[in-house]
Design an enzyme around this catalytic site. Structure first.
Site, mmCIF file in Angstrom:
data_model
loop_
_atom_site.group_PDB
_atom_site.id
_atom_site.type_symbol
_atom_site.label_atom_id
_atom_site.label_comp_id
_atom_site.label_asym_id
_atom_site.label_seq_id
_atom_site.Cartn_x
_atom_site.Cartn_y
_atom_site.Cartn_z
ATOM 1 N N GLU A 196 132.732 34.027 142.022
ATOM 2 C CA GLU A 196 132.667 35.129 143.191
ATOM 3 C C GLU A 196 132.862 34.645 144.380
ATOM 4 O O GLU A 196 132.322 33.413 144.605
ATOM 5 C CB GLU A 196 131.549 36.025 142.937
ATOM 6 C CG GLU A 196 131.090 36.713 141.626
ATOM 7 C CD GLU A 196 132.122 37.985 141.578
ATOM 8 O OE1 GLU A 196 133.354 37.934 141.907
ATOM 9 O OE2 GLU A 196 131.871 38.783 140.735
ATOM 10 N N ASP A 222 138.265 40.832 144.235
ATOM 11 C CA ASP A 222 137.478 40.133 145.484
ATOM 12 C C ASP A 222 138.050 38.577 145.428
ATOM 13 O O ASP A 222 137.656 37.904 145.941
ATOM 14 C CB ASP A 222 136.193 40.261 145.221
ATOM 15 C CG ASP A 222 135.454 39.501 144.080
ATOM 16 O OD1 ASP A 222 136.531 39.230 142.928
ATOM 17 O OD2 ASP A 222 134.294 39.681 143.756
ATOM 18 N N HIS A 271 138.253 36.705 142.601
ATOM 19 C CA HIS A 271 137.450 35.855 141.696
ATOM 20 C C HIS A 271 138.135 35.252 140.681
ATOM 21 O O HIS A 271 139.070 35.926 140.226
ATOM 22 C CB HIS A 271 136.005 36.368 141.081
ATOM 23 C CG HIS A 271 136.425 37.690 140.008
ATOM 24 N ND1 HIS A 271 135.384 38.723 140.028
ATOM 25 C CD2 HIS A 271 137.234 37.728 139.199
ATOM 26 C CE1 HIS A 271 135.645 39.327 139.174
ATOM 27 N NE2 HIS A 271 136.982 38.976 138.531
ATOM 28 N N ASP A 283 134.290 32.909 130.629
ATOM 29 C CA ASP A 283 132.930 33.466 131.057
ATOM 30 C C ASP A 283 132.237 34.376 129.902
ATOM 31 O O ASP A 283 132.818 34.725 129.195
ATOM 32 C CB ASP A 283 132.875 34.230 132.250
ATOM 33 C CG ASP A 283 134.263 34.965 132.606
ATOM 34 O OD1 ASP A 283 134.800 35.349 131.424
ATOM 35 O OD2 ASP A 283 134.626 35.382 133.461
HETATM 36 P P1 PGA Z 1 141.080 42.969 134.869
HETATM 37 O O1 PGA Z 1 140.303 41.640 135.318
HETATM 38 O O2 PGA Z 1 142.126 41.927 134.134
HETATM 39 O O3 PGA Z 1 140.293 43.782 134.065
HETATM 40 O O4 PGA Z 1 141.691 43.440 136.003
HETATM 41 C C1 PGA Z 1 140.537 40.284 136.001
HETATM 42 C C2 PGA Z 1 139.556 39.717 136.512
HETATM 43 O O5 PGA Z 1 138.781 40.217 137.219
HETATM 44 O O6 PGA Z 1 139.529 38.344 136.231
#
Ligand code: PGA
Length: 238
Positions: free
Chosen positions: A143, A136, A138, A67
């Site tokens: 999302e 959440d 994702h 992304d």
């Molecule tokens: P993080 O993000 O490793 O910064 O917790 C993980 C994600 O949102 O996929």
């Protein structure tokens, strides 16, 4: 699905790096799907160390990232292109021309999504996709939604994602509200999936994703139907 719980963030990172290294050693031309966020940083550091020692060779590897924030150029320090250069690509012998991140400045995000998916298909798909998970549920920036979106597409980031990611910005107001994310099709078509998860705050959503109903309300739950998933979890936050 293989699930490993390990004691420390360092162990999680080392184990993940081992799996990625094994893939590259067995297939020097591997296509590796990469992720951003704080969780994979330790994995990248370990890969850099092994590459510097001469034990790992990225010369023929191709990477595709999940992304990119929409509206940010690759030179912007908050962009995921910048993150990848900074945390991995600048420190290993990869050809930058073989590293791919969705174009956050694409005027037509739909066309950019189509181009990205077509490109992944053209190079034979992803051999190993590294994933994190959001609080959440994702994966990439897919999302919670009413449907699983197949194609690479533009998304509105959830408030919880904006808050979680605000730690990388001066304030939550500066976090872009939209991003381009690889869709579920390219992720689910990856031959292998490797998910790294660290921190007690992720334990509940991870458990629901791996053992609860398969629902787009918890996007990571779709991984239950993938034939080759490895999850490495540690309660230790990084
Ligand atoms: P993080 O993000 O490793 O910064 O917790 C993980 C994600 O949102 O996929």
């Amino acid at each position: 699905m293989k699930f490993y719980e390990v004691a420390t963030y360092k162990e999680m990172s080392r184990k993940a790096a081992n799996i990625i290294s094994a893939e590259i050693i067995s297939n020097p031309k591997a296509v590796i799907g990469l992720a951003t966020g704080s969780t994979p940083i330790g994995t990248y550091n370990q890969l850099i160390e092994w590459c510097k020692k001469g034990d790992l060779d990225f010369a023929q590897v191709t990477t595709v990232n999940l992304d990119e924030y929409y509206g940010l150029s690759g030179e912007n320090e908050q962009s995921y292109r910048y993150f990848m250069n900074d945390h991995l690509f600048d420190h290993v012998n990869i050809d930058k021309n073989n590293t791919h991140v969705p174009n956050g400045l694409a005027k037509d995000p739909e066309a950019e999504g189509e181009r990205y998916d077509a490109f992944i298909k053209e190079i034979g798909g992803i051999d190993l996709q590294l994933l994190g998970i959001g609080i959440d549920g994702h994966i990439g920036f897919n999302e919670p939604d009413d449907v699983f979106v197949k194609e690479t597409h533009l998304v509105d980031l959830d408030e919880s994602t904006i808050q979680a990611n605000s730690r990388f910005f001066e304030s939550a107001d500066e976090v872009p509200k939209k991003a381009l994310t690889m869709g579920m099709m390219s992720i689910m078509q990856a031959k292998k999936i490797l998910m790294v998860v660290s921190g007690e705050n992720k334990e509940q959503i991870l458990k629901e994703a791996l053992t609860g109903p398969i629902t787009p309300k918890n996007p990571a739950s779709i991984l239950q139907v993938h034939p080759d998933v490895t999850v490495i979890f540690t309660k230790q936050a990084n």
